[in-house]
Design a protein around this motif. Structure first.
Motif, PDB file in Angstrom:
ATOM      1  N   UNK A 192       6.094  -5.242  -9.503  1.00  0.00           N
ATOM      2  CA  UNK A 192       5.801  -5.720  -8.143  1.00  0.00           C
ATOM      3  C   UNK A 192       6.029  -4.647  -7.090  1.00  0.00           C
ATOM      4  N   UNK A 193       6.855  -3.668  -7.425  1.00  0.00           N
ATOM      5  CA  UNK A 193       7.083  -2.562  -6.494  1.00  0.00           C
ATOM      6  C   UNK A 193       7.920  -2.930  -5.294  1.00  0.00           C
ATOM      7  N   UNK A 194       8.571  -4.092  -5.306  1.00  0.00           N
ATOM      8  CA  UNK A 194       9.450  -4.452  -4.187  1.00  0.00           C
ATOM      9  C   UNK A 194      10.890  -4.035  -4.509  1.00  0.00           C
ATOM     10  N   UNK A 314      -1.256   1.198   0.192  1.00  0.00           N
ATOM     11  CA  UNK A 314      -0.834  -0.163   0.556  1.00  0.00           C
ATOM     12  C   UNK A 314      -1.488  -0.579   1.872  1.00  0.00           C
ATOM     13  N   UNK A 315      -1.465   0.333   2.833  1.00  0.00           N
ATOM     14  CA  UNK A 315      -2.045   0.038   4.140  1.00  0.00           C
ATOM     15  C   UNK A 315      -3.539  -0.259   3.999  1.00  0.00           C
ATOM     16  N   UNK A 316      -4.233   0.602   3.220  1.00  0.00           N
ATOM     17  CA  UNK A 316      -5.681   0.429   3.045  1.00  0.00           C
ATOM     18  C   UNK A 316      -5.999  -0.911   2.383  1.00  0.00           C
ATOM     19  N   UNK A 317      -5.110  -1.399   1.529  1.00  0.00           N
ATOM     20  CA  UNK A 317      -5.373  -2.645   0.814  1.00  0.00           C
ATOM     21  C   UNK A 317      -4.778  -3.862   1.524  1.00  0.00           C
ATOM     22  N   UNK A 318      -4.143  -3.608   2.687  1.00  0.00           N
ATOM     23  CA  UNK A 318      -3.561  -4.712   3.444  1.00  0.00           C
ATOM     24  C   UNK A 318      -2.295  -5.274   2.811  1.00  0.00           C
ATOM     25  N   UNK A 319      -1.588  -4.464   2.031  1.00  0.00           N
ATOM     26  CA  UNK A 319      -0.348  -4.933   1.402  1.00  0.00           C
ATOM     27  C   UNK A 319       0.851  -4.528   2.255  1.00  0.00           C
ATOM     28  N   UNK A 320       1.930  -5.318   2.214  1.00  0.00           N
ATOM     29  CA  UNK A 320       3.112  -4.975   3.008  1.00  0.00           C
ATOM     30  C   UNK A 320       3.760  -3.670   2.521  1.00  0.00           C
ATOM     31  N   UNK A 321       4.412  -2.971   3.448  1.00  0.00           N
ATOM     32  CA  UNK A 321       5.071  -1.704   3.103  1.00  0.00           C
ATOM     33  C   UNK A 321       6.268  -1.970   2.190  1.00  0.00           C
ATOM     34  N   UNK A 327       2.112  -0.005  -6.640  1.00  0.00           N
ATOM     35  CA  UNK A 327       1.274  -0.880  -5.822  1.00  0.00           C
ATOM     36  C   UNK A 327       0.615  -1.905  -6.741  1.00  0.00           C
ATOM     37  N   UNK A 328       1.064  -3.172  -6.677  1.00  0.00           N
ATOM     38  CA  UNK A 328       0.444  -4.193  -7.512  1.00  0.00           C
ATOM     39  C   UNK A 328      -0.778  -4.774  -6.811  1.00  0.00           C
ATOM     40  N   UNK A 329      -1.925  -4.731  -7.494  1.00  0.00           N
ATOM     41  CA  UNK A 329      -3.123  -5.350  -6.929  1.00  0.00           C
ATOM     42  C   UNK A 329      -3.366  -6.634  -7.710  1.00  0.00           C
ATOM     43  N   UNK A 368      -0.952  -0.055  -9.915  1.00  0.00           N
ATOM     44  CA  UNK A 368      -1.325   1.297  -9.519  1.00  0.00           C
ATOM     45  C   UNK A 368      -0.069   2.045  -9.100  1.00  0.00           C
ATOM     46  N   UNK A 369       0.007   3.305  -9.467  1.00  0.00           N
ATOM     47  CA  UNK A 369       1.148   4.108  -9.025  1.00  0.00           C
ATOM     48  C   UNK A 369       0.630   5.385  -8.389  1.00  0.00           C
ATOM     49  N   UNK A 370       1.450   5.946  -7.511  1.00  0.00           N
ATOM     50  CA  UNK A 370       1.083   7.232  -6.924  1.00  0.00           C
ATOM     51  C   UNK A 370       2.092   8.278  -7.385  1.00  0.00           C
ATOM     52  N   UNK A 371       1.666   9.538  -7.300  1.00  0.00           N
ATOM     53  CA  UNK A 371       2.552  10.618  -7.713  1.00  0.00           C
ATOM     54  C   UNK A 371       2.180  11.890  -7.000  1.00  0.00           C
ATOM     55  N   UNK A 372       3.072  12.886  -7.076  1.00  0.00           N
ATOM     56  CA  UNK A 372       2.865  14.142  -6.356  1.00  0.00           C
ATOM     57  C   UNK A 372       1.670  14.937  -6.885  1.00  0.00           C
ATOM     58  N   UNK A 373       1.133  14.527  -8.032  1.00  0.00           N
ATOM     59  CA  UNK A 373      -0.028  15.232  -8.603  1.00  0.00           C
ATOM     60  C   UNK A 373      -1.333  14.769  -7.966  1.00  0.00           C
TER      61      UNK A 373
END
Ligand SMILES: *Cc1c(COP(=O)(O)O)cnc(C)c1O
Length: 393
Positions: A192-194, A314-321, A327-329, A368-373
């Motif tokens: 959930x990423x929270x 998150x912002x682009x998908x309208x998800x809370x910070x 990032x769970x979609x 979805x996850x983000x990373x420095x790459x």
């Protein structure tokens, strides 16, 4: 050398008929939810691994691992207590303890092994453990093992500290024989990423003399001024009695650790079966982890970039910070999630569907996850592809 396919005749192994029938039955039951197709090799742009700092392929980690192998061998050849300990184990434990702000640290071969075996090693019959409903499966399995040993297991609603407190009080009112309590929570919830509220959890545990174990698998390396994790980020560094972290995610190596007080470490060295009865981590993992730990502190841009990219998506998908790179979609239906994942894969984005029982029924999702790459332009392309896939349903 791998033999060319077809070189050796393949004969089916003899499996007793009742077992064969069971496999066929469960294959049928699995048809809707089968996972075999999910074991796809890595492909396309990595938008789903836990390599948050992009260190997994960093040549400095590879070199540090190779140096450690040259110095100490490709394997330790034995468990820690049977001459499997090298100076690198001790050096890494000291470095991790310092980083986490705790007195001591104990290495484990995996995070799964740590959670699943530390919990039963701490609890006795008549004790109780309380676990967040969305905690990682390894914590759940640790609870099951504790239950088999006669401890009470309570599951509290996700991040609901009122529910946790009510359960502790209820249990205490019915058990006056001085059983001890342990509370378990993920720092950043993996699907959930929270984030947990560690100061509040800590406060609650202090009020009830409960021991707190926090799993920082997705927070270590990413959060806090030195990247030490959510405890540092939320201002309670050095105050969580049991702080678990992994080496295979942000740190780009393999293995896990538990930062704690010396007395707890001593207890676990003597009682924790997952520590005692398993071959010590190989030098390559330790060398790479030590180098990663140096880079986490020397190159804060890595975590800043991973978190900034996550915030952007998150912002682009309208998800809370959230203070995380997960990032769970939400999709809902299993089949729809799988289909969306394969569309995105065909477009070059390695995104995977997460389905029950990993997540609750009806909440299949893309994780979805983000990373420095990753780069902003790649993330923007992913976000456009995601929106398109969501529109098509
Ligand atoms: C990945 C993970 C683990 C298990 O760690 P491994 O080292 O991969 O076995 C434990 N807890 C959480 C929250 C995780 O995400």
């Amino acid at each position: 050398m791998t033999p060319p396919p077809g070189r050796f005749p393949v004969t089916p192994c003899p499996i007793p008929d009742p077992w064969r029938e069971r496999l066929e039955l469960s294959a049928w039951e699995r048809a809707a939810r089968g996972r075999t197709r999910s074991i796809l090799p890595a492909q396309g742009l990595d938008c789903c691994s836990n390599d948050y700092l992009g260190l997994r392929r960093d040549p400095r980690l590879a070199e540090a691992g190779a140096r450690a192998t040259s110095a100490f061998g490709s394997s330790t050849g034995a468990a820690r207590l049977l001459r499997g300990t090298t100076p690198l184990h001790e050096e890494l434990e000291a470095a991790l303890a310092h980083w986490k702000g705790s007195e001591a640290c104990l290495l484990f071969n995996t995070g799964y092994q740590c959670n699943a075996t530390v919990i039963p090693a701490l609890l006795r019959p008549g004790d109780a453990v309380f676990s967040d409903a969305l905690n990682h499966a390894s914590l759940v399995d640790g609870c099951r093992a504790a239950k088999a040993r006669g401890a009470h297991v309570g599951v509290f609603r996700h991040r609901d500290l009122e529910d946790l407190e009510a359960r502790i009080l209820h249990w205490k009112s019915r058990n006056t024989d001085n059983g001890l309590t342990l509370v378990l929570s993920d720092a950043i919830f993996s699907m959930d990423g929270d984030a947990a509220d560690l100061p509040a959890l800590l406060h609650l545990c202090e009020r009830h003399q409960a021991l707190l174990l926090v799993d920082e698998a997705h927070a270590s390396g990413l959060l806090g001024i030195t990247g030490a994790g959510l405890a540092e980020f939320q201002g309670v560094k050095g105050r969580i009695p049991l702080l678990m972290g992994t080496l295979g995610k942000a740190l780009g190596s393999f293995g896990a650790f538990l930062a704690c007080e010396g007395a707890l470490r001593e207890h676990l060295v003597n009682t924790c079966r997952g520590f005692i009865f398993s071959t010590a981590l190989p030098p390559s993992c330790l060398g790479a982890a030590l180098e990663a730990l140096r880079l986490v502190q020397a190159e804060p841009w890595r975590r800043e970039k991973a978190l900034a990219l996550a915030a952007r998506l998150r912002h682009a998908l309208g998800l809370p910070a959230q203070p995380s790179a997960i990032i769970p979609v939400m999709v809902g239906e299993d089949a729809a999630a799988v289909q969306m994942a394969s569309h995105l894969q065909a477009a070059g984005f390695d995104v995977r569907a997460v389905r029950p029982p990993t997540v609750p029924d009806g909440t299949a999702r893309l994780r979805i996850t983000t990373g420095a790459h990753l780069e902003e332009t790649q993330l923007d392309a992913l976000s456009a592809a995601l929106k398109e896939a969501l529109r098509r349903g």
